[in-house]
Motif scaffolding. Structure first.
Motif, PDB file in Angstrom:
ATOM      1  N   ASP A   1      17.209   3.418  20.031  1.00 28.87           N
ATOM      2  CA  ASP A   1      17.647   2.169  19.400  1.00 28.87           C
ATOM      3  C   ASP A   1      17.054   1.032  20.225  1.00 28.87           C
ATOM      4  O   ASP A   1      17.634   0.598  21.215  1.00 28.87           O
ATOM      5  CB  ASP A   1      19.172   2.101  19.382  1.00 28.87           C
TER       6      ASP A   1
ATOM      7  N   LYS B   1      19.908   6.294  18.013  1.00 36.26           N
ATOM      8  CA  LYS B   1      20.482   6.160  16.684  1.00 36.26           C
ATOM      9  C   LYS B   1      19.916   7.225  15.753  1.00 36.26           C
ATOM     10  O   LYS B   1      18.843   7.806  16.012  1.00 36.26           O
ATOM     11  CB  LYS B   1      20.175   4.780  16.112  1.00 36.26           C
TER      12      LYS B   1
ATOM     13  N   CYS C   1      17.874   8.136  12.711  1.00 36.94           N
ATOM     14  CA  CYS C   1      16.774   7.453  12.014  1.00 36.94           C
ATOM     15  C   CYS C   1      15.856   8.514  11.408  1.00 36.94           C
ATOM     16  O   CYS C   1      15.033   9.109  12.112  1.00 36.94           O
ATOM     17  CB  CYS C   1      15.999   6.557  12.984  1.00 36.94           C
TER      18      CYS C   1
ATOM     19  N   LYS D   1      13.457   8.161   9.359  1.00 33.83           N
ATOM     20  CA  LYS D   1      12.068   7.723   9.196  1.00 33.83           C
ATOM     21  C   LYS D   1      11.264   7.915  10.477  1.00 33.83           C
ATOM     22  O   LYS D   1      10.152   8.476  10.437  1.00 33.83           O
ATOM     23  CB  LYS D   1      12.021   6.254   8.775  1.00 33.83           C
ATOM     24  N   ASN D   2      11.805   7.458  11.610  1.00 36.76           N
ATOM     25  CA  ASN D   2      11.038   7.478  12.855  1.00 36.76           C
ATOM     26  C   ASN D   2      11.597   8.420  13.917  1.00 36.76           C
ATOM     27  O   ASN D   2      10.998   8.562  14.986  1.00 36.76           O
ATOM     28  CB  ASN D   2      10.981   6.063  13.445  1.00 36.76           C
TER      29      ASN D   2
END
Length: 224
Positions: free
Chosen positions: A122, A130, A132, A134-135
């Motif tokens: 993050d 976090k 995520c 997508k990444n």
């Protein structure tokens, strides 16, 4: 905690010992207390750590893996380069077996299951992580409910991380709505203050000995 002149947090001193659980030619199994770094911190004031303490007795020891500052439990430290390479390879290939105990907020809907959520740093709230998709990096945690305490609305879990991302267990449990008690990063304030420490403990670690290939099971009794 106080801020240093470098702008980095100065961690409180840990007065609990690092207990040696087992000593072999190639490795040492040890029990880390909560509130102690695995390796020296970025701030020079945070020099006290598992590695520094162990190297007083085993000068060539090197860290194979880490536990978070707030997490207690079993760890393995390599005593020479060949052992380090052999054990590190097992962590990379995910042939080790890790088992944690945690006490979390609330009652889980299923007695066991899996949490598969990608995790990324993050960047706006370092050193937090976090979920995520997508990444983030693929991350998998298996869990089993041991018991539920209706009086405190808390559950005791066995956690078996398949991957080993930073903060993985804390992020995953918070993401499904059951943060770990005492977690200063991912729990609401009332749950942060529900315990004097993070209630997360590495109870078992299993791997192949770098000396003879035999299976090694290290255990550290849960203190909560």
């Amino acid at each position: 905690m106080n801020n240093s002149s470098e702008g980095l947090v100065v961690l409180p001193k840990c007065h609990e010992p690092v207990d040696i659980v087992r000593e072999e030619e190639g490795f040492v199994l040890l029990a880390k207390p909560a509130g102690l770094l695995s390796v020296p911190g970025r701030n020079r004031a945070n020099y006290d750590c598992v590695l520094g303490r162990i190297q007083l007795e085993y000068p060539h020891a090197s860290m194979v893996h880490r536990l978070d500052f707030d997490t207690s439990g079993i760890m393995v430290v390599a005593r020479h380069k060949r052992a380090h390479a052999a054990i590190s390879r097992q962590f990379e290939q995910r042939t080790t077996r890790k088992m944690y105990i945690a006490i979390v907020s609330g009652q889980l809907s299923a007695p066991h299951g899996e949490i598969a959520m990608a995790i990324a740093p993050d960047k706006e709230r370092r050193p937090r992580y976090k979920v995520c998709e997508k990444n983030g990096k693929p991350s998998l945690t298996r869990y089993r409910v041991v018991s539920y305490d209706a009086a405190t609305d808390t559950s005791r879990l066995v956690l078996m991380p398949v991957t080993g991302r930073s903060h993985q267990l804390r992020v995953h449990l918070s993401a499904i709505g059951h943060p770990i008690l005492g977690c200063q990063f991912y729990a609401p304030e009332v749950i942060q203050n529900a315990a004097p420490r993070l209630l997360l403990h590495a109870q078992e670690l299993e791997f192949a000995s770098p000396d003879d290939g035999a299976r090694v099971v290290g255990r550290s009794p849960c203190p909560f």
